[in-house]
Design an enzyme around this catalytic site. Structure first.
Site, PDB file in Angstrom:
ATOM      1  N   ASP A  11      12.371   2.794   2.214  1.00 24.29           N
ATOM      2  CA  ASP A  11      12.522   1.310   3.048  1.00 24.29           C
ATOM      3  C   ASP A  11      13.625   1.193   3.985  1.00 24.29           C
ATOM      4  O   ASP A  11      14.575   0.972   3.019  1.00 24.29           O
ATOM      5  CB  ASP A  11      11.571   0.231   2.330  1.00 24.29           C
ATOM      6  CG  ASP A  11      10.667  -0.527   2.566  1.00 24.29           C
ATOM      7  OD1 ASP A  11      10.524  -0.094   2.821  1.00 24.29           O
ATOM      8  OD2 ASP A  11      10.270  -1.652   1.724  1.00 24.29           O
ATOM      9  N   ASP A 105       7.675   2.390   8.079  1.00 27.42           N
ATOM     10  CA  ASP A 105       9.395   2.242   8.172  1.00 27.42           C
ATOM     11  C   ASP A 105       9.532   2.876   6.478  1.00 27.42           C
ATOM     12  O   ASP A 105      10.333   2.040   5.717  1.00 27.42           O
ATOM     13  CB  ASP A 105       9.219   0.734   7.432  1.00 27.42           C
ATOM     14  CG  ASP A 105       8.746  -0.296   7.298  1.00 27.42           C
ATOM     15  OD1 ASP A 105       7.751   0.257   6.873  1.00 27.42           O
ATOM     16  OD2 ASP A 105       8.818  -1.146   7.305  1.00 27.42           O
ATOM     17  N   GLU A 106       8.996   3.195   5.925  1.00 31.85           N
ATOM     18  CA  GLU A 106       8.826   4.070   4.601  1.00 31.85           C
ATOM     19  C   GLU A 106       8.093   5.255   4.349  1.00 31.85           C
ATOM     20  O   GLU A 106       7.395   5.315   4.269  1.00 31.85           O
ATOM     21  CB  GLU A 106       8.327   2.413   3.289  1.00 31.85           C
ATOM     22  CG  GLU A 106       7.167   2.342   3.550  1.00 31.85           C
ATOM     23  CD  GLU A 106       6.584   1.272   2.750  1.00 31.85           C
ATOM     24  OE1 GLU A 106       6.658   1.463   1.156  1.00 31.85           O
ATOM     25  OE2 GLU A 106       6.135   0.362   2.759  1.00 31.85           O
TER      26      GLU A 106
END
Length: 364
Positions: A11, A105-106
């Site tokens: 993350d 983003d993850e």
């Protein structure tokens, strides 16, 4: 001896804001928000310096500015964030092809069998964090465990720049102390309902029977039952089939007049049709999303027996849903529409209409 999978959840910490601080040294160490400062806007992302003042993503920009008068607003650069995200994924693929992106983003990585033959998943997580820092000058948090649920929880545990491993023999003890708000699928409303039932953490949840959770929460009750016991058999899926296509408009001013609502609904439906045409997506369920002036939300969905592609198909259904969802004299600030329930080959749609109603009273 049972063989457990090795799952990593990566993350990126304050991704959009961190990219802006990296690319613009004058913002480094300062409270920054990605978004616009005008009264109709919301914060898309906040740096950790801004979060110390209580600024959060999806917060109205005016409220964020009141909390942090020195807050710097910068416009988002989505195409740039996508490019950076691809660079991050290139690092992931040096270790495994089993990469399941959840957002820019993850992502989840299954490193049970990995390209570099590294035996410990935590060592891979350390390497990936180091590579992201050294090559891209960004910071990531990582969670390591034997399933997706626990890897995700672990990555949130020591942010920012965190690294947490939950071993199989530690899982039940860890889950027992976990607040229910940390469980996937538990939002504010569900958490409040659980609290009223006397369920506050994983230990309380584990004391609930499967039938009890089903009665109160439906099918997702099975998920809560399994998660409380450290069970999550979902694989890391590297290929995703698009499940929905949507758009939403934040209005320049709150509206209440039915005529104004119909006009805005038409604009959103037209935008949605354009996106469907460009993507080739096909689906048979239309969902309407309304956000009111107090930031509470309501959704209504309808599944029909034909594909929703053209404006002549979508707009009548949207008007029907709006008629059900709109509340008299209650100002609306956002209207969204999305098509879901995709057909595999253009023919697999429901034979009969099915009405699906969901009320959300959670603030976004």
């Amino acid at each position: 001896m049972e063989k457990f999978r090795k799952i990593i959840h990566i993350d990126m910490d304050a991704f959009y804001a961190s990219v802006e601080q990296r690319d613009n040294p004058q913002y480094k160490g300062k409270p920054l928000a990605v978004g616009h400062a005008d009264k109709r806007s919301v914060v898309a992302a906040a740096s950790y310096e801004a979060r110390r003042y209580g600024v959060k993503s999806a917060m109205p920009s005016l409220r964020a500015k009141r909390l942090c008068p020195q807050l710097i607003f910068v416009p988002g650069r989505m195409s740039h964030y996508k490019e950076v995200s691809l660079q991050i994924r290139e690092i992931f693929h040096e270790y495994t092809d089993l990469v399941e992106p959840l957002a820019l983003d993850e992502a989840f990585l299954d490193v049970t069998e990995n390209k570099k033959g590294i035996s410990l998943a935590v060592d891979i997580a350390k390497e990936i964090k180091r590579r992201i820092r050294e090559d891209l000058h960004l910071v990531a948090s990582a969670g390591v465990s034997y399933n997706k649920f626990l890897a995700k929880v672990a990555s949130d545990f020591r942010k920012p720049d965190g690294l947490c491993t939950i071993h199989p023999d530690q899982a039940l003890e860890f889950i027992a102390q976990l607040p229910v708000e940390a469980f996937w699928g538990v939002g504010k409303v569900t958490a409040q309902k659980m609290h009223e039932m006397g369920v506050h953490n994983g230990a309380d949840l584990r004391n609930c029977s499967r039938d009890m959770l089903r009665r109160h929460f439906g099918k997702i009750g099975d998920v809560y039952y399994d998660f409380a016991r450290g069970v999550d058999n979902r694989p890391v899926e590297p290929v995703h089939v698009r499940k929905s296509m949507g758009c939403e408009h934040t209005l320049e001013r709150d509206i209440t007049l039915p005529s104004s609502v119909v006009i805005e609904l038409y604009h959103v439906a037209t935008d949605l049709v354009g996106r469907i045409e460009r993507s080739g997506f096909r689906g048979s369920t239309l969902t309407l999303k309304l956000r009111f002036d107090d930031f509470t939300q309501k959704t209504r969905s309808l599944t029909v027996f034909h594909e929703l592609v053209a404006l002549k198909d979508i707009l009548p259904v949207a008007k029907q849903l709006m008629k059900e969802a709109q509340e008299e004299n209650r100002p609306i600030r956002l209207i969204g529409l999305s098509v879901s329930n995709p057909s595999v080959d253009g023919s697999e749609v429901h034979r009969h209409p099915v009405q699906l109603k969901i009320d959300w009273d959670e603030r976004s």
